[in-house]
Design a protein around this motif. Structure first.
Motif: not given
Length: 92
Positions: A1-13, A30-43
């Motif tokens: 993955m290119p360095d200028n694209i952040p790697l964001v993961i989420g989910g139960y695990k 970045i790790i999105v914890r819990g429900e991520g829909e609003e969080t991803i919108r903000e990111i």
């Protein structure tokens, strides 16, 4: 993955194993914890990471854990408008 694209993961695990994932995978930004829909919108909307609830992220060689995002109000959930058993969120 290119360095200028952040790697964001989420989910139960990811929510359950935040520290472990950052340790074993140095490319996670970045790790999105819990429900991520609003969080991803903000990111994606460019909100400063320090102002986004429900994430952990790398900054200056440290892992920062923001406060948890409150659970969404179930009465306003869009899941109530979906036929029983059909959601866009996997069940574990």
């Amino acid at each position: 993955m290119p360095d200028n694209i952040p790697l964001v993961i989420g989910g139960y695990k990811a929510t359950e194993k935040v520290e472990e994932l950052f340790k074993i995978c140095p490319t996670i930004d970045i790790i999105v914890r819990g429900e991520g829909e609003e969080t991803i919108r903000e990111i994606l909307g460019g909100t400063a990471l320090k102002d986004i609830l429900g994430i952990s992220y790398r900054e200056g060689g440290q892992i920062i854990h923001n406060s948890n995002r409150p659970l969404p109000d179930i009465d306003s959930s869009r899941l109530l408008n979906v036929p029983f058993g059909v959601t866009n969120t996997p069940c574990f």
